[in-house]
Design an enzyme around this catalytic site. Structure first.
Site, PDB file in Angstrom:
ATOM      1  N   ASP A 141      61.789 -16.384-119.700  1.00 11.12           N
ATOM      2  CA  ASP A 141      60.351 -16.145-119.811  1.00 11.12           C
ATOM      3  C   ASP A 141      59.584 -16.942-118.768  1.00 11.12           C
ATOM      4  O   ASP A 141      58.420 -17.298-118.973  1.00 11.12           O
ATOM      5  CB  ASP A 141      59.868 -16.513-121.223  1.00 11.12           C
ATOM      6  CG  ASP A 141      58.484 -15.960-121.526  1.00 11.12           C
ATOM      7  OD1 ASP A 141      57.817 -16.500-122.436  1.00 11.12           O
ATOM      8  OD2 ASP A 141      58.053 -15.009-120.839  1.00 11.12           O
ATOM      9  N   LYS A 144      58.787 -14.248-113.034  1.00  5.62           N
ATOM     10  CA  LYS A 144      59.597 -13.031-113.196  1.00  5.62           C
ATOM     11  C   LYS A 144      60.568 -12.799-112.042  1.00  5.62           C
ATOM     12  O   LYS A 144      61.602 -12.179-112.227  1.00  5.62           O
ATOM     13  CB  LYS A 144      58.675 -11.817-113.396  1.00  5.62           C
ATOM     14  CG  LYS A 144      57.653 -12.018-114.523  1.00  5.62           C
ATOM     15  CD  LYS A 144      58.263 -12.630-115.769  1.00  5.62           C
ATOM     16  CE  LYS A 144      57.221 -13.228-116.710  1.00  5.62           C
ATOM     17  NZ  LYS A 144      57.835 -14.048-117.791  1.00  5.62           N
ATOM     18  N   ASP A 169      61.931 -11.598-121.559  1.00  2.00           N
ATOM     19  CA  ASP A 169      60.579 -11.168-121.877  1.00  2.00           C
ATOM     20  C   ASP A 169      59.969 -10.442-120.675  1.00  2.00           C
ATOM     21  O   ASP A 169      60.399 -10.641-119.527  1.00  2.00           O
ATOM     22  CB  ASP A 169      59.705 -12.377-122.239  1.00  2.00           C
ATOM     23  CG  ASP A 169      58.356 -11.958-122.815  1.00  2.00           C
ATOM     24  OD1 ASP A 169      57.387 -12.730-122.705  1.00  2.00           O
ATOM     25  OD2 ASP A 169      58.264 -10.842-123.371  1.00  2.00           O
ATOM     26  N   ASN A 170      58.977  -9.585-120.914  1.00  2.00           N
ATOM     27  CA  ASN A 170      58.136  -9.003-119.860  1.00  2.00           C
ATOM     28  C   ASN A 170      58.853  -8.067-118.889  1.00  2.00           C
ATOM     29  O   ASN A 170      58.484  -7.987-117.713  1.00  2.00           O
ATOM     30  CB  ASN A 170      57.455 -10.110-119.041  1.00  2.00           C
ATOM     31  CG  ASN A 170      56.785 -11.129-119.894  1.00  2.00           C
ATOM     32  OD1 ASN A 170      57.147 -12.298-119.878  1.00  2.00           O
ATOM     33  ND2 ASN A 170      55.797 -10.707-120.666  1.00  2.00           N
ATOM     34  N   GLU A 199      51.824  -9.376-125.344  1.00  2.00           N
ATOM     35  CA  GLU A 199      51.243 -10.237-126.389  1.00  2.00           C
ATOM     36  C   GLU A 199      49.733 -10.069-126.507  1.00  2.00           C
ATOM     37  O   GLU A 199      49.012 -10.041-125.526  1.00  2.00           O
ATOM     38  CB  GLU A 199      51.583 -11.718-126.120  1.00  2.00           C
ATOM     39  CG  GLU A 199      51.287 -12.230-124.732  1.00  2.00           C
ATOM     40  CD  GLU A 199      52.484 -12.136-123.821  1.00  2.00           C
ATOM     41  OE1 GLU A 199      53.353 -11.282-124.057  1.00  2.00           O
ATOM     42  OE2 GLU A 199      52.541 -12.880-122.839  1.00  2.00           O
TER      43      GLU A 199
END
Ligand code: CL4
Ligand code: MG
Length: 214
Positions: A141, A144, A169-170, A199
């Site tokens: 996380d 990126k 994540d993401n 989120e």
């Protein structure tokens, strides 16, 4: 000078969350970020998918890349079996300081070891310096564009074993295209996408779960 967002978030936790109660810390942060100011925590919706995977894996040794304010450190550590531990990596000193206080407030300091430094420097030190043989679970996380290089580094440092689970994540927003391409096309991983939302918003986002096949 004006406080930072993480400082305001910590103040809110200390005012509203019950000390030693991890769930109240989680709920307090989510309520604050939804009602007052957005912050890049994994959040409650993707957080419940994270919870589910952590419970399935029940890791003895977990690694998190990108602590930020410690929200997902608390989510992960509250579910660890006794004796298990979470190592979380953060290279911003101010964020690390806030995160330590959030993790302490949740009463989870005995299960979480926050390592201050860059993932690229700390991953190669995990074996000698932190007595890690292999990792059972990794939550990605951080920036990126570091997901893929750090995954290759974990491979090269022999820190993955057959069955190690990586949860990222993401993968949609902000997106990690090179990482996604890699884990979905490599014969060394079995990958699965969990669709969710960014989120505290209605934007599409999701988590990618990848099992290392050895
Ligand atoms: N190589 C490294 N070693 C150690 N610590 C590192 C690191 N790279 C970044 N970090 C730390 O990890 C956090 C960065 C998270 C990036 N997330 C994001 O950029 C992000 C953005 C959105 N968004 O824009 O909607 C939503 C999200 O859920 C996000 O996680 C920060 O606390 C940063 O200091
Ligand atoms: Mg994130």
């Amino acid at each position: 000078t004006r406080s930072t967002r993480p400082q305001r978030l910590l103040t809110h936790v200390k005012q509203r969350a019950r000390r030693g109660d991890a769930q109240s810390v989680i709920t307090t942060i989510d309520d604050y970020c939804r009602a007052r100011e957005w912050a890049m925590n994994v959040g409650d919706e993707k957080g419940s998918i994270l919870d589910q995977v952590v419970c399935e894996v029940s890791p003895d040794v977990a690694l998190e890349l990108g602590t930020y304010c410690g929200y997902s450190s608390v989510r992960i550590a509250r579910l660890l079996p006794p004796g298990a531990r979470l190592l979380t990596v953060e290279f911003n000193h101010d964020y690390a300081t806030i995160a330590r206080e959030v993790i302490d407030w949740a009463g989870l300091q005995d299960r979480v070891q926050l390592l201050e430094g860059a993932s690229g420097d700390l991953i190669p030190q995990l074996r000698q310096k932190h007595g890690i043989e292999t990792l059972d679970f990794i939550f990605l996380d951080h920036w990126k564009d570091r997901y893929l290089p750090d995954t290759r580094l974990l491979e090269d440092c022999s820190l993955l074993r057959r069955g190690t689970v990586l949860l990222a994540d993401n993968v949609i927003c902000p997106g990690t295209p090179d990482y996604l391409e890699y884990v979905r096309s490599s014969p060394r991983y079995q990958s699965q996408y969990f669709s969710s939302h960014l989120e505290y918003t209605r934007a599409e986002d999701g988590l990618e779960k990848s099992v290392f096949l050895g």
